[in-house]
Every structure is written in C-alpha cells, then in structure tokens.
Design a protein around this motif. Structure first.
Motif, PDB file in Angstrom:
ATOM      1  N   HIS A  49      -4.344  -0.191 -12.091  1.00 28.25           N
ATOM      2  CA  HIS A  49      -3.197  -0.768 -11.947  1.00 28.25           C
ATOM      3  C   HIS A  49      -2.111  -0.023 -11.338  1.00 28.25           C
ATOM      4  O   HIS A  49      -1.253  -0.613 -10.741  1.00 28.25           O
ATOM      5  CB  HIS A  49      -2.666  -1.445 -13.500  1.00 28.25           C
ATOM      6  CG  HIS A  49      -3.585  -2.632 -13.890  1.00 28.25           C
ATOM      7  ND1 HIS A  49      -3.008  -4.132 -13.593  1.00 28.25           N
ATOM      8  CD2 HIS A  49      -4.731  -2.760 -14.440  1.00 28.25           C
ATOM      9  CE1 HIS A  49      -3.839  -4.782 -13.874  1.00 28.25           C
ATOM     10  NE2 HIS A  49      -4.997  -4.247 -14.496  1.00 28.25           N
ATOM     11  N   LEU A  50      -2.233   1.194 -11.292  1.00 30.56           N
ATOM     12  CA  LEU A  50      -1.432   1.942 -10.730  1.00 30.56           C
ATOM     13  C   LEU A  50      -1.818   2.616  -9.317  1.00 30.56           C
ATOM     14  O   LEU A  50      -1.145   3.467  -8.913  1.00 30.56           O
ATOM     15  CB  LEU A  50      -1.035   3.604 -11.666  1.00 30.56           C
ATOM     16  CG  LEU A  50      -0.235   2.909 -12.937  1.00 30.56           C
ATOM     17  CD1 LEU A  50      -0.322   4.431 -13.650  1.00 30.56           C
ATOM     18  CD2 LEU A  50       0.840   2.455 -12.829  1.00 30.56           C
ATOM     19  N   SER A  51      -2.689   2.099  -8.928  1.00 31.29           N
ATOM     20  CA  SER A  51      -3.246   2.453  -7.626  1.00 31.29           C
ATOM     21  C   SER A  51      -3.846   3.929  -7.354  1.00 31.29           C
ATOM     22  O   SER A  51      -3.897   4.363  -6.401  1.00 31.29           O
ATOM     23  CB  SER A  51      -2.461   2.077  -6.649  1.00 31.29           C
ATOM     24  OG  SER A  51      -1.917   0.819  -6.430  1.00 31.29           O
ATOM     25  N   MET A  52      -4.260   4.366  -8.553  1.00 31.85           N
ATOM     26  CA  MET A  52      -4.495   5.739  -8.742  1.00 31.85           C
ATOM     27  C   MET A  52      -6.222   5.862  -8.781  1.00 31.85           C
ATOM     28  O   MET A  52      -6.626   6.067  -9.702  1.00 31.85           O
ATOM     29  CB  MET A  52      -3.833   6.478  -9.731  1.00 31.85           C
ATOM     30  CG  MET A  52      -2.280   6.330  -9.823  1.00 31.85           C
ATOM     31  SD  MET A  52      -1.709   7.114 -11.404  1.00 31.85           S
ATOM     32  CE  MET A  52      -2.094   8.815 -11.148  1.00 31.85           C
ATOM     33  N   ALA A  53      -6.729   5.939  -7.390  1.00 33.20           N
ATOM     34  CA  ALA A  53      -7.997   5.965  -7.367  1.00 33.20           C
ATOM     35  C   ALA A  53      -8.806   7.314  -7.961  1.00 33.20           C
ATOM     36  O   ALA A  53      -9.872   7.300  -8.633  1.00 33.20           O
ATOM     37  CB  ALA A  53      -8.571   5.703  -5.871  1.00 33.20           C
ATOM     38  N   TYR A 130       0.108  -1.968  -6.917  1.00 34.27           N
ATOM     39  CA  TYR A 130       1.213  -1.020  -6.991  1.00 34.27           C
ATOM     40  C   TYR A 130       1.645  -0.063  -5.902  1.00 34.27           C
ATOM     41  O   TYR A 130       0.486   0.635  -5.622  1.00 34.27           O
ATOM     42  CB  TYR A 130       1.253  -0.432  -8.369  1.00 34.27           C
ATOM     43  CG  TYR A 130       2.322   0.741  -8.622  1.00 34.27           C
ATOM     44  CD1 TYR A 130       3.824   0.341  -9.011  1.00 34.27           C
ATOM     45  CD2 TYR A 130       2.022   2.180  -8.471  1.00 34.27           C
ATOM     46  CE1 TYR A 130       4.555   1.131  -9.045  1.00 34.27           C
ATOM     47  CE2 TYR A 130       3.050   2.935  -8.757  1.00 34.27           C
ATOM     48  CZ  TYR A 130       4.074   2.596  -8.954  1.00 34.27           C
ATOM     49  OH  TYR A 130       5.277   3.462  -9.167  1.00 34.27           O
ATOM     50  N   ALA A 131       2.731  -0.049  -5.236  1.00 34.42           N
ATOM     51  CA  ALA A 131       2.882   0.938  -4.258  1.00 34.42           C
ATOM     52  C   ALA A 131       3.913   2.010  -4.788  1.00 34.42           C
ATOM     53  O   ALA A 131       5.008   1.781  -5.063  1.00 34.42           O
ATOM     54  CB  ALA A 131       3.475   0.206  -3.102  1.00 34.42           C
ATOM     55  N   SER A 160      -1.126   8.103  -5.430  1.00 35.74           N
ATOM     56  CA  SER A 160      -1.356   6.612  -5.524  1.00 35.74           C
ATOM     57  C   SER A 160      -1.773   6.039  -4.253  1.00 35.74           C
ATOM     58  O   SER A 160      -1.037   6.210  -3.133  1.00 35.74           O
ATOM     59  CB  SER A 160      -0.203   5.873  -5.990  1.00 35.74           C
ATOM     60  OG  SER A 160      -0.211   4.484  -6.181  1.00 35.74           O
ATOM     61  N   GLN A 161      -2.778   5.382  -3.960  1.00 36.03           N
ATOM     62  CA  GLN A 161      -3.118   5.094  -2.586  1.00 36.03           C
ATOM     63  C   GLN A 161      -2.536   4.143  -1.985  1.00 36.03           C
ATOM     64  O   GLN A 161      -1.704   3.371  -2.889  1.00 36.03           O
ATOM     65  CB  GLN A 161      -4.675   4.309  -3.085  1.00 36.03           C
ATOM     66  CG  GLN A 161      -5.872   5.067  -3.799  1.00 36.03           C
ATOM     67  CD  GLN A 161      -6.126   6.366  -3.236  1.00 36.03           C
ATOM     68  OE1 GLN A 161      -5.877   7.509  -3.593  1.00 36.03           O
ATOM     69  NE2 GLN A 161      -6.482   6.341  -1.954  1.00 36.03           N
ATOM     70  N   GLN A 162      -2.594   4.068  -0.902  1.00 33.86           N
ATOM     71  CA  GLN A 162      -1.974   3.083   0.072  1.00 33.86           C
ATOM     72  C   GLN A 162      -2.282   1.647  -0.362  1.00 33.86           C
ATOM     73  O   GLN A 162      -3.568   1.386  -0.494  1.00 33.86           O
ATOM     74  CB  GLN A 162      -1.895   3.269   1.584  1.00 33.86           C
ATOM     75  CG  GLN A 162      -0.770   2.614   2.310  1.00 33.86           C
ATOM     76  CD  GLN A 162      -0.674   3.327   3.567  1.00 33.86           C
ATOM     77  OE1 GLN A 162      -1.825   3.012   4.543  1.00 33.86           O
ATOM     78  NE2 GLN A 162       0.348   3.955   4.018  1.00 33.86           N
ATOM     79  N   VAL A 163      -1.480   0.421  -0.354  1.00 32.41           N
ATOM     80  CA  VAL A 163      -1.733  -0.815  -0.529  1.00 32.41           C
ATOM     81  C   VAL A 163      -1.432  -1.601   0.730  1.00 32.41           C
ATOM     82  O   VAL A 163      -0.585  -1.395   1.277  1.00 32.41           O
ATOM     83  CB  VAL A 163      -1.158  -1.510  -1.893  1.00 32.41           C
ATOM     84  CG1 VAL A 163      -1.523  -0.601  -2.993  1.00 32.41           C
ATOM     85  CG2 VAL A 163       0.240  -1.340  -1.875  1.00 32.41           C
ATOM     86  N   PRO A 166       2.221  -4.876  -1.326  1.00 29.60           N
ATOM     87  CA  PRO A 166       3.051  -4.030  -2.526  1.00 29.60           C
ATOM     88  C   PRO A 166       3.123  -5.122  -3.619  1.00 29.60           C
ATOM     89  O   PRO A 166       3.562  -6.313  -3.053  1.00 29.60           O
ATOM     90  CB  PRO A 166       4.158  -3.605  -1.744  1.00 29.60           C
ATOM     91  CG  PRO A 166       4.045  -3.613  -0.417  1.00 29.60           C
ATOM     92  CD  PRO A 166       3.108  -4.543   0.121  1.00 29.60           C
ATOM     93  N   GLU A 167       3.092  -4.788  -4.797  1.00 34.53           N
ATOM     94  CA  GLU A 167       3.227  -5.436  -5.907  1.00 34.53           C
ATOM     95  C   GLU A 167       3.693  -4.634  -6.804  1.00 34.53           C
ATOM     96  O   GLU A 167       3.889  -3.397  -7.014  1.00 34.53           O
ATOM     97  CB  GLU A 167       1.806  -6.051  -6.404  1.00 34.53           C
ATOM     98  CG  GLU A 167       1.808  -7.420  -5.956  1.00 34.53           C
ATOM     99  CD  GLU A 167       2.731  -8.407  -6.867  1.00 34.53           C
ATOM    100  OE1 GLU A 167       3.647  -7.960  -7.469  1.00 34.53           O
ATOM    101  OE2 GLU A 167       2.654  -9.771  -6.444  1.00 34.53           O
ATOM    102  N   GLU A 168       4.498  -5.162  -8.083  1.00 36.40           N
ATOM    103  CA  GLU A 168       4.922  -4.334  -9.080  1.00 36.40           C
ATOM    104  C   GLU A 168       4.009  -3.611  -9.957  1.00 36.40           C
ATOM    105  O   GLU A 168       4.206  -2.491 -10.356  1.00 36.40           O
ATOM    106  CB  GLU A 168       5.702  -5.234 -10.123  1.00 36.40           C
ATOM    107  CG  GLU A 168       7.039  -5.898  -9.411  1.00 36.40           C
ATOM    108  CD  GLU A 168       7.916  -4.777  -9.120  1.00 36.40           C
ATOM    109  OE1 GLU A 168       8.031  -3.797 -10.094  1.00 36.40           O
ATOM    110  OE2 GLU A 168       8.782  -4.796  -8.066  1.00 36.40           O
ATOM    111  N   THR A 169       2.630  -4.159 -10.059  1.00 32.83           N
ATOM    112  CA  THR A 169       1.598  -3.479 -10.624  1.00 32.83           C
ATOM    113  C   THR A 169       0.241  -4.209 -10.062  1.00 32.83           C
ATOM    114  O   THR A 169       0.148  -5.092  -9.454  1.00 32.83           O
ATOM    115  CB  THR A 169       1.548  -4.065 -12.087  1.00 32.83           C
ATOM    116  OG1 THR A 169       0.448  -3.206 -12.835  1.00 32.83           O
ATOM    117  CG2 THR A 169       1.357  -5.469 -12.359  1.00 32.83           C
ATOM    118  N   GLY A 170      -0.766  -3.322 -10.183  1.00 30.59           N
ATOM    119  CA  GLY A 170      -2.014  -3.720  -9.550  1.00 30.59           C
ATOM    120  C   GLY A 170      -2.492  -5.247 -10.260  1.00 30.59           C
ATOM    121  O   GLY A 170      -2.159  -5.425 -11.348  1.00 30.59           O
TER     122      GLY A 170
END
Length: 241
Positions: A49-53, A130-131, A160-163, A166-170
């Motif tokens: 949800h934080l785009s942290m792979a 999430y961006a 945090s990975q590129q999306v 962009p959204e407020e959360t994943g």
C-alpha cells in the motif's frame, strides 16, 4: 464441545491453551480433535500500500521462515502427517515485473530505458498506487516521467517504487493468487477456484460447520486418533498472476 483438555501436553506447553479452540466430533467410531491456527503477515500488504516492494519482499521472506519453523515444530511433535497446512492470500496487489533485465540483475534494480520517453524504469513498478515521489513533471505542453533512480537507491528499504497512476494509497489487484496445500485433504486445493471455495474446503476437511455430518471419503482418516489442522492463511501474500 469447546475445550483444550484433549490436546497433547506438548502442544499446551509450547503454544498455550488460549491459542486453541478445539471441536470434538465422532467419525468412524473414533474421536478426533481439530486445532486451527491462523497466521497472518499483514506487513506484506502494508508495504504494498506504500509501494515499497523491497519491504514487501523482505516480509515475504519472514513469512517463509515462519512456515518453515511451523513445519519443523510439527515434525518434532510427530504431527506433520496429520496436519493440513494451507498458504494463500485473500487478494493480489498491483505490483508487476517489467521489461527484459539481464540475467542475474537485481530485481530491485533498473530493468532498462524506455524507447518512448527515454527514461529509465525499474524491474518492479506498481500500475496504480501511492506515489512517494513525483512521477511526472510538466515541460511546456509535455508531461515527462521522472527518472526513478534520481531520488534514492532503488534497493534501499525505504524506496517507494514508481507508479503508473498516482493515488493517496495503494489499491488491491484483481489477478489470481496462489493457494498451496500440504497434508490430509490437501488434494482439495488444485487448479483455479473461487475464493469462497477455500473456506468450504477447510470446513469439509475438518468436518465442521455445514459439513459436520458429511461422511469421510478418505479412509486413511480412520487410523488417526487425532487430526491436527493448521490453516496457515497468509493474507496478502506476495503473489503475481
């Protein structure tokens, strides 16, 4: 009958009585005991949800260690053959594996350079989510994608990975997730199933709830004095289609 009096003393000592709910049922003139333990690694989903792979992958490794430890414990207690272990997820995420990186390339590293916008892209990205960093910038009438390597090391724990969007959360994804099963009635889990099938298969395997009065089809059950079931649900397991 809800009790823990029929549990082996080794289990009570190692895990404690408060962790268990047991149900006794009569099957083929023997008593058998069902023990259910649910293990969740919610930090995998939190990382997505934080785009942290990187964090999601690290938590998946910790999950794997937990499963291995559980199997080792069951072997020590001579309970592994009587235990159904299920590992699955309740949904997918939007993480994807991209491009044609070189063999041996770090999965957290750059996969290549786009032939369209001439900007680098990483092997792992999220289609929507999430961006943490700005993804695009305006240059006159153009919208230019930012270099994902310009902000920090792509292999760092806090990267945090590129999306794409962009959204407020994943958000969650709609792709299929895996379900792995081993042990008594493990053959019930195969090919592709609707999500609610998993709960029904567990209930059938343990003869509880709606399936309490169903006859046991697998006659190997008749020699078990106790059936120990560990339903190890790994919610939001890192699974890709």
């Amino acid at each position: 009958l809800l009790t823990t009096d029929y549990l082996p003393s080794e289990v009570k000592k190692l895990l404690g009585k408060n962790y268990f709910t047991t149900e006794l049922s009569r099957t083929f003139s023997i008593w058998w005991c069902v023990v259910t333990q649910v293990i969740e690694n919610g930090l995998i989903d939190a990382a997505h949800h934080l785009s942290m792979a990187r964090l999601a992958l690290d938590e998946t490794v910790e999950l794997d260690k937990t499963i291995s430890t559980s199997i080792k414990l069951l072997k020590q207690l001579n309970m592994l053959d009587d235990t159904l272990i299920i590992v699955t997820s309740d949904h997918a995420n939007t993480l994807s594996i991209n491009g044609y990186p070189k063999r041996g390339n770090n999965i957290l590293d750059v996969a290549g350079t786009s032939e369209s916008d001439y900007v680098k892209y990483t092997t792992l990205t999220y289609s929507i989510g999430y961006a943490k960093y700005p993804v695009y910038r305006r240059a006159g009438s153009l919208v230019i994608r930012q270099d994902p390597t310009a902000v920090s090391s792509t292999s760092s724990h806090d990267y945090s990975q590129q999306v794409g969007i962009p959204e407020e959360t994943g958000v969650h994804g709609g792709s299929d997730v895996a379900v792995y099963a081993k042990g008594p009635m493990g053959h019930l889990f195969h090919s592709i199933h609707e999500q609610n099938y998993v709960a029904h298969a567990i209930a059938y395997a343990t003869k509880i709830g709606f399936y309490r009065s169903e006859p046991v089809q697998n006659h190997s059950y008749t020699h078990f004095s106790n059936i120990y079931l560990i339903c190890t649900f790994i919610l939001t397991l890192f699974c890709l289609k």
